[in-house]
Design an enzyme around this catalytic site. Sequence first.
Site, PDB file in Angstrom:
ATOM      1  N   GLY A 112      43.255  28.267 -11.326  1.00 23.58           N
ATOM      2  CA  GLY A 112      42.470  27.744 -10.542  1.00 23.58           C
ATOM      3  C   GLY A 112      42.517  26.658 -11.099  1.00 23.58           C
ATOM      4  CB  SER A 160      27.793  26.142 -15.653  1.00 23.40           C
ATOM      5  OG  SER A 160      27.231  25.573 -14.890  1.00 23.40           O
ATOM      6  CE1 TYR A 179      29.693  31.186 -11.845  1.00 27.11           C
ATOM      7  CE2 TYR A 179      27.547  29.321 -11.735  1.00 27.11           C
ATOM      8  CZ  TYR A 179      29.021  29.423 -12.462  1.00 27.11           C
ATOM      9  OH  TYR A 179      29.682  29.159 -12.969  1.00 27.11           O
ATOM     10  CE  LYS A 236      30.837  30.995 -15.762  1.00 23.18           C
ATOM     11  NZ  LYS A 236      31.512  30.910 -15.987  1.00 23.18           N
TER      12      LYS A 236
HETATM   13  P1  NAD Z   1      37.991  28.593  -9.833  1.00 19.11           P
HETATM   14  O1  NAD Z   1      38.305  30.301  -9.401  1.00 19.11           O
HETATM   15  O2  NAD Z   1      39.141  27.318  -8.773  1.00 19.11           O
HETATM   16  O3  NAD Z   1      39.457  29.536 -11.352  1.00 19.11           O
HETATM   17  C1  NAD Z   1      38.918  30.417 -11.602  1.00 19.11           C
HETATM   18  C2  NAD Z   1      40.128  31.648 -11.302  1.00 19.11           C
HETATM   19  O4  NAD Z   1      39.641  32.748 -12.112  1.00 19.11           O
HETATM   20  C3  NAD Z   1      40.385  31.850 -10.383  1.00 19.11           C
HETATM   21  O5  NAD Z   1      42.528  30.994 -10.686  1.00 19.11           O
HETATM   22  C4  NAD Z   1      41.176  33.242 -10.574  1.00 19.11           C
HETATM   23  O6  NAD Z   1      42.128  33.646  -9.543  1.00 19.11           O
HETATM   24  C5  NAD Z   1      40.929  33.367 -11.626  1.00 19.11           C
HETATM   25  N1  NAD Z   1      40.218  35.255 -12.425  1.00 19.11           N
HETATM   26  C6  NAD Z   1      38.445  35.590 -11.568  1.00 19.11           C
HETATM   27  N2  NAD Z   1      38.069  36.484 -12.356  1.00 19.11           N
HETATM   28  C7  NAD Z   1      39.470  37.294 -12.321  1.00 19.11           C
HETATM   29  C8  NAD Z   1      39.855  37.726 -13.659  1.00 19.11           C
HETATM   30  N3  NAD Z   1      38.881  38.939 -13.719  1.00 19.11           N
HETATM   31  N4  NAD Z   1      41.068  37.781 -13.902  1.00 19.11           N
HETATM   32  C9  NAD Z   1      41.664  37.141 -13.696  1.00 19.11           C
HETATM   33  N5  NAD Z   1      41.388  36.040 -13.490  1.00 19.11           N
HETATM   34  C10 NAD Z   1      40.448  35.561 -12.217  1.00 19.11           C
HETATM   35  O7  NAD Z   1      37.413  28.205 -10.731  1.00 19.11           O
HETATM   36  P2  NAD Z   1      37.563  26.733 -11.647  1.00 19.11           P
HETATM   37  O8  NAD Z   1      36.064  25.810 -11.053  1.00 19.11           O
HETATM   38  O9  NAD Z   1      38.188  26.100 -12.029  1.00 19.11           O
HETATM   39  O10 NAD Z   1      36.718  27.418 -12.375  1.00 19.11           O
HETATM   40  C11 NAD Z   1      36.666  27.919 -14.111  1.00 19.11           C
HETATM   41  C12 NAD Z   1      35.428  28.054 -14.799  1.00 19.11           C
HETATM   42  O11 NAD Z   1      34.444  27.331 -15.217  1.00 19.11           O
HETATM   43  C13 NAD Z   1      34.940  29.430 -13.899  1.00 19.11           C
HETATM   44  O12 NAD Z   1      34.233  30.301 -14.969  1.00 19.11           O
HETATM   45  C14 NAD Z   1      33.799  28.875 -13.733  1.00 19.11           C
HETATM   46  O13 NAD Z   1      32.384  29.312 -13.778  1.00 19.11           O
HETATM   47  C15 NAD Z   1      33.051  27.753 -14.503  1.00 19.11           C
HETATM   48  N6  NAD Z   1      32.298  26.546 -14.501  1.00 19.11           N
HETATM   49  C16 NAD Z   1      32.966  25.791 -12.889  1.00 19.11           C
HETATM   50  C17 NAD Z   1      32.142  24.598 -12.336  1.00 19.11           C
HETATM   51  C18 NAD Z   1      33.012  24.052 -11.660  1.00 19.11           C
HETATM   52  O14 NAD Z   1      31.749  23.584 -10.706  1.00 19.11           O
HETATM   53  N7  NAD Z   1      34.140  24.039 -11.145  1.00 19.11           N
HETATM   54  C19 NAD Z   1      31.258  24.060 -13.317  1.00 19.11           C
HETATM   55  C20 NAD Z   1      30.774  25.266 -13.867  1.00 19.11           C
HETATM   56  C21 NAD Z   1      31.669  25.721 -14.915  1.00 19.11           C
HETATM   57  N1  UFG Z   2      25.380  18.420  -1.245  1.00 20.52           N
HETATM   58  C1  UFG Z   2      25.153  17.952   0.054  1.00 20.52           C
HETATM   59  N2  UFG Z   2      25.789  18.382   0.954  1.00 20.52           N
HETATM   60  C2  UFG Z   2      27.301  19.361   0.823  1.00 20.52           C
HETATM   61  C3  UFG Z   2      26.954  20.229  -0.650  1.00 20.52           C
HETATM   62  C4  UFG Z   2      26.161  19.446  -1.805  1.00 20.52           C
HETATM   63  O1  UFG Z   2      23.815  17.241   0.088  1.00 20.52           O
HETATM   64  O2  UFG Z   2      27.800  20.001   1.875  1.00 20.52           O
HETATM   65  C5  UFG Z   2      24.704  17.935  -2.121  1.00 20.52           C
HETATM   66  C6  UFG Z   2      23.971  19.351  -3.185  1.00 20.52           C
HETATM   67  O3  UFG Z   2      22.355  19.223  -2.012  1.00 20.52           O
HETATM   68  C7  UFG Z   2      23.475  18.215  -4.212  1.00 20.52           C
HETATM   69  C8  UFG Z   2      24.554  17.759  -4.470  1.00 20.52           C
HETATM   70  O4  UFG Z   2      25.275  17.886  -2.638  1.00 20.52           O
HETATM   71  O5  UFG Z   2      22.375  17.440  -4.584  1.00 20.52           O
HETATM   72  C9  UFG Z   2      26.111  18.577  -5.713  1.00 20.52           C
HETATM   73  O6  UFG Z   2      26.072  19.829  -4.983  1.00 20.52           O
HETATM   74  P1  UFG Z   2      27.218  21.017  -5.417  1.00 20.52           P
HETATM   75  O7  UFG Z   2      26.849  22.592  -4.615  1.00 20.52           O
HETATM   76  O8  UFG Z   2      28.919  19.966  -4.761  1.00 20.52           O
HETATM   77  O9  UFG Z   2      27.278  21.257  -6.791  1.00 20.52           O
HETATM   78  P2  UFG Z   2      25.365  21.843  -7.460  1.00 20.52           P
HETATM   79  O10 UFG Z   2      24.944  21.180  -8.191  1.00 20.52           O
HETATM   80  O11 UFG Z   2      24.505  21.924  -6.599  1.00 20.52           O
HETATM   81  O12 UFG Z   2      26.168  22.328  -8.308  1.00 20.52           O
HETATM   82  C10 UFG Z   2      27.136  22.647  -9.707  1.00 20.52           C
HETATM   83  C11 UFG Z   2      27.968  24.163  -9.479  1.00 20.52           C
HETATM   84  C12 UFG Z   2      27.160  25.775  -9.390  1.00 20.52           C
HETATM   85  C13 UFG Z   2      26.371  25.029 -10.280  1.00 20.52           C
HETATM   86  C14 UFG Z   2      26.009  23.719 -10.889  1.00 20.52           C
HETATM   87  C15 UFG Z   2      24.257  23.924 -11.483  1.00 20.52           C
HETATM   88  O13 UFG Z   2      28.983  24.451  -8.094  1.00 20.52           O
HETATM   89  O14 UFG Z   2      28.077  26.570  -9.258  1.00 20.52           O
HETATM   90  O15 UFG Z   2      26.148  22.876 -10.764  1.00 20.52           O
HETATM   91  O16 UFG Z   2      25.198  23.620 -13.058  1.00 20.52           O
HETATM   92  F1  UFG Z   2      25.559  26.642 -10.602  1.00 20.52           F
END
Ligand code: NAD
Ligand code: UFG
Length: 341
Positions: free
Chosen positions: A12, A126, A150, A154
Site C-alpha cells: 500500500g 490516525s 473507520y 482505530k
Molecule cells: P493503503 O490502502 O494504500 O494500504 C493498506 C494496504 O493493506 C493495502 O495494500 C491493502 O491491500 C492491504 N490490506 C488491507 N486489508 C488487508 C488484509 N486483511 N490482509 C492483507 N492486506 C490487507 O493505505 P495507506 O494509506 O497506506 O494506509 C496504511 C495504514 O495507515 C492503514 O491502516 C490506514 O488506516 C492508516 N492511516 C492512513 C492514513 C492516510 O491518510 N493514508 C491516515 C492515517 C492512518
Molecule cells: N478537501 C477538499 N476537496 C476535496 C478533498 C478534500 O476541499 O476534494 C478538503 C477537506 O474538506 C479537508 C482537506 O481538504 O479540509 C483534507 O481532506 P482529506 O480528505 O484529504 O483529509 P481529511 O483530513 O478529511 O481525512 C484524513 C484521512 C482520514 C482520517 C482523517 C482524520 O483521509 O482517513 O484525516 O485524521 F480519518
Amino acid sequence: MHNTILITGGTGYIGSHTAVELMLQGHRVVIMDNLCNSSAQVLGRLRQLCGDRFDFVQADVRNAAALDAVFTSYPIDGVIHFAGLKAVGESVAQPLRYFDNNLGSTTALLLAMAKAGVHRLVFSSSATVYGDPDQVPITEQARLQVTSPYGRTKLVCEEILRDLMAAGAHWQIAILRYFNPVGAHPSGLIGEAPNGVPNNLMPYIAQVAVGQREYLSIFGQDYPTPDGTGVRDYIHVVDLAQGHLAALDYLAREGQSITVNLGTGRGISVREMMETFSRVNHVHIAHRYTDRRPGDVAACWADTTLARERLGWQAQLGVERMCEDTWRWQSRNPRGYSDSA
Ligand code: NAD
Ligand code: UFG
C-alpha cells in the site's frame, strides 16, 4: 543492527514507502498483503529501488495459518501493521466489513506474534481518533472520540493494544497517530494510487492537474481559518516512513511502549495547498468552492513535541516538496500502477 521486519499492508501507499526506507537502512523486509487495495506492480518498483532485500507473501492478515507460516519461515524481529481499510465514507456504508477487516487482522496478527514470541509492533493509527478536537495543536493527551466506523476500528485497536501493554511488559508497542500523509518517493516510482474517485485532497489535486478530473471542489470557504478553507497537518510520506524507523529504534532502545503523533506541527489550508501545487509545478488547478463536506473539522494539526523528544524524529520536508514529489509521481504514472509493465 539489521533486522527482519514484517510489514503488513506493505504494497500500500505508506507501507511501500516504509519498506523502501527500511531496506535502504539495511533491514530485510517481508511484505504480507492481500492486494485488496494495492497493485502487485509495486513489487517491481520496490525491486528497482532496493533490489531483492524483501520477500512478498500474498495473503490476508486474518488468515492465521498464513501468519504462522510467515513467523516460522522468517526470523521476524518486529512488525509494522499497516494492513487495513481506510475510507471513512465507505466505513459508514459498510461498517461490518471494516470491523471484520481492521479488528480481525489486528487480533489475528497479535495472536500469531504471541505464539511466535515476537512482541515488537508498530501500529498505524490516525488523527481520526481525536475526532473534532477541542484545541489545536493536538497533543497525545487530547480526548479521544470518533465519528465514523473507520475511526472506531482505530480506537478499538488502540484500546486492545493498551490492554496488552498493561498485561505484560514484554510487549513493546508504538501506536503512531498519522496526520495527513501526502507526497511520493522522489524517484517517482512509487506513490499514492487510489481506486476510483479520490476522497483525499492531494490525489484529487494531482488528478485535476493531469487532466483526469475537471476541477477540484473546495469543500467550504467559511471555516474559522485564515482563508476560510479547511486546515490540516499534511506530512510527506517519506518523513512519515522514517518516523516508523525511529519508532522501531525507540522500542529496541527503550524497551517500552509509546503512543505518538506523526505530523509536521504546521497547518496548511486547502487553498494554500492548491496554490503551492500550481506554483511549484507550473500547472493550473481548475477549482470551485462548494458546500462543506459533512463531518469535516475546520482545523487539525499535531503537537509534535513528543515525537521530537522521545523518538528524536521530526518531519524535514515542507509543502513545496510534498507538491513536487506528488506531481513527479502523478505525471509519470497518470493512471497509477495500471500503466506499468
Ligand atoms: P493503503 O490502502 O494504500 O494500504 C493498506 C494496504 O493493506 C493495502 O495494500 C491493502 O491491500 C492491504 N490490506 C488491507 N486489508 C488487508 C488484509 N486483511 N490482509 C492483507 N492486506 C490487507 O493505505 P495507506 O494509506 O497506506 O494506509 C496504511 C495504514 O495507515 C492503514 O491502516 C490506514 O488506516 C492508516 N492511516 C492512513 C492514513 C492516510 O491518510 N493514508 C491516515 C492515517 C492512518
Ligand atoms: N478537501 C477538499 N476537496 C476535496 C478533498 C478534500 O476541499 O476534494 C478538503 C477537506 O474538506 C479537508 C482537506 O481538504 O479540509 C483534507 O481532506 P482529506 O480528505 O484529504 O483529509 P481529511 O483530513 O478529511 O481525512 C484524513 C484521512 C482520514 C482520517 C482523517 C482524520 O483521509 O482517513 O484525516 O485524521 F480519518
